[in-house]
Design an enzyme around this catalytic site. Structure first.
Site, PDB file in Angstrom:
ATOM      1  N   ASP A  95     -53.402  39.047 -33.892  1.00 17.00           N
ATOM      2  CA  ASP A  95     -53.641  40.755 -32.817  1.00 17.00           C
ATOM      3  C   ASP A  95     -53.733  39.808 -31.490  1.00 17.00           C
ATOM      4  OD1 ASP A  95     -53.886  43.128 -32.587  1.00 17.00           O
ATOM      5  OD2 ASP A  95     -54.676  43.092 -33.820  1.00 17.00           O
ATOM      6  N   ASP A 186     -47.125  43.506 -31.298  1.00 15.17           N
ATOM      7  CA  ASP A 186     -48.370  42.676 -30.920  1.00 15.17           C
ATOM      8  C   ASP A 186     -49.090  42.051 -32.232  1.00 15.17           C
ATOM      9  OD1 ASP A 186     -49.759  44.975 -32.056  1.00 15.17           O
ATOM     10  OD2 ASP A 186     -51.408  44.960 -30.334  1.00 15.17           O
ATOM     11  N   GLU A 187     -48.284  42.264 -33.101  1.00 10.40           N
ATOM     12  CA  GLU A 187     -49.402  41.617 -34.386  1.00 10.40           C
ATOM     13  C   GLU A 187     -48.266  41.007 -35.471  1.00 10.40           C
ATOM     14  OE1 GLU A 187     -51.606  44.089 -37.030  1.00 10.40           O
ATOM     15  OE2 GLU A 187     -52.210  45.312 -36.240  1.00 10.40           O
TER      16      GLU A 187
END
Length: 413
Positions: A95, A186-187
């Site tokens: 993350d 973003d993960e």
DNA sequence: GGCCGTTAA
DNA sequence: TAGTTTAACGGCC
């Protein structure tokens, strides 16, 4: 009293702890009260309160009953769940820290020491850690954030720039697990079991390396990571040492149960503010509490919900990192200044239809069900849909079928 | 089947 | 002045 929905929102997020929660809540309340948005939130809150009241009434009856046969069913279910535990896989959840904000800091280092958020007056997407000290966070309108922090710098989002970084980290992930799964910009989840079998590195070392590569390739952006035997636990763990940290959960039952024991139920993905309120009303605050109340949960709620919380309470999750749900719908929505005239609303519908046509074409997608959602000036949403006997994708079809639904509700007030 | 509510990023 | 957007799922009638 402060509305739960408006006040106690988002304070569990990293970076917010330790600041004067009361002060922040009061400011947001003072700025919001009287607004139509606030009134609508209060209505929704009241509905949740009523829902909880009903549940509690049922709970108070049920808890006096003889639940020995229920108890046996739950026990059998727990045994079944224990049997499917799998400690053979090493799953990583990565993350990026304050993703958009970190990219803006990278590109303008002056922002690093200043409170800053990405978004606009209407809505913030993310805030840097300096801004979080003031209670500024994502999903907060910029103009309210400014009241919390007058020096706040609001940087407009640049989607393409962030997308570039996403491609960069994807390239890194693919080296460690070709089946990696991005769950947002973003993960990502990675299954590094196979990689570990070939590398002479510990899981912690591999993840350390991944995070270093991310930093190197993206110009200093940091990521946090969780390492565990399944996706649920990996996701929970990636939050434990945020920002710029990682946490490895040992691959054994005792370690898992120890972690869950004191874990706040809100940390379970899928338990949001409403479910948290409901469970809190039953004296359930931690996953440990959850474990002790499974029989009553089985009695009071649906089997689906029971199954969901039972798995979560035991720390059992999926290991199928690559699994991607098939797309089932595609939509477009816009919020705009109130329109009343039918002609104006139809024009809006036409615009949305054109927009959706483009998206559908881009993804080679079509649908046989159309639904139209109207947001009233009261913030109340109204959704109406219909099945269509054929598959449609053109702006003309979207408009014409949408118009039938829209016209049925005109004039709006 | 249809609509509303919850969740997540 | 002003409180987003997209997608999926569960519950309920």
């Amino acid at each position: 009293a402060l509305s739960n929905r408006l006040g106690g929102l988002g304070m569990h997020k990293k970076g917010l702890q330790g600041l004067d929660k009361e002060e922040v809540n009061k400011m947001i309340y003072e700025t919001s009260k009287g607004s139509k948005f606030f009134k609508n939130e209060a209505i929704k809150d009241a509905a949740v309160t009523a829902r909880i009241k009903k549940i509690l009434e049922n709970y108070n009856i049920v808890k006096k009953l003889d639940l020995s046969s229920e108890s046996a069913i739950v026990k059998a279910k727990l045994k079944e769940l224990e049997n499917i535990r799998d400690f053979t896989q090493t799953i990583v959840h990565i993350d990026m820290d304050a993703f958009y904000a970190s990219i803006e800091e990278r590109d303008n280092p002056e922002l690093r020491t200043k409170p800053m958020a990405v978004g606009d007056e209407m809505m913030l997407a993310t805030a840097n850690y300096e801004a979080r000290k003031y209670g500024v966070r994502s999903a907060l309108p910029g103009y309210i954030a400014r009241r919390l922090c007058p020096q706040l710098i609001i940087v407009p989002a640049s989607g393409e720039k962030y997308g570039l970084v996403t491609s960069q980290i994807q390239e890194i992930f693919s080296h460690y697990d070709s089946t990696f799964n991005m769950t947002s910009m973003d993960e990502a989840y990675l299954n590094i079991t196979k990689y570990l079998s070939k590398a002479e590195q510990t899981p912690d070392e591999v993840v350390q390396e991944i995070r270093q590569e991310i930093s190197k390739k993206t110009g200093g952006l940091t990521a946090s990571a969780g390492i565990a035997c399944n996706m649920l636990l990996a996701k929970i763990c990636s939050d434990l040492n945020k920002p710029n940290g990682q946490y490895k959960l040992e691959n054994d039952r005792q370690s898992v149960m120890e972690l869950m024991k004191d874990l706040n139920i809100r940390k379970i993905p899928g338990i949001g503010r409403v479910t948290e309120r409901i469970l809190n009303a039953l004296d359930i605050n931690t996953c440990g509490d959850l474990q002790g109340k499974l029989v009553i949960i089985h009695q009071v709620f649906t089997y689906t919900f029971f199954n969901f919380v039972a798995r979560a309470a035991l720390g059992i999750g999926s290991i199928d990192v690559a699994f991607k749900m098939k797309r089932k719908s595609m939509s477009v929505s816009r919020t705009f200044a109130a329109l009343h005239k039918p002609a104006d609303l139809r024009k809006k519908l036409r615009e949305l239809a054109k927009h959706l046509e483009k998206d559908l074409a881009k993804h080679n997608f079509e649908g046989c069900h159309i639904s139209l959602t109207l947001k009233m000036t009261s913030f109340k949403l109204l959704t109406r849909g219909r099945l269509i006997k054929k598959f449609i994708y053109s702006a003309d079809d979207l408009y014409n079928y949408g118009k039938v639904i829209l016209d049925a509700h005109l004039p709006l007030n």
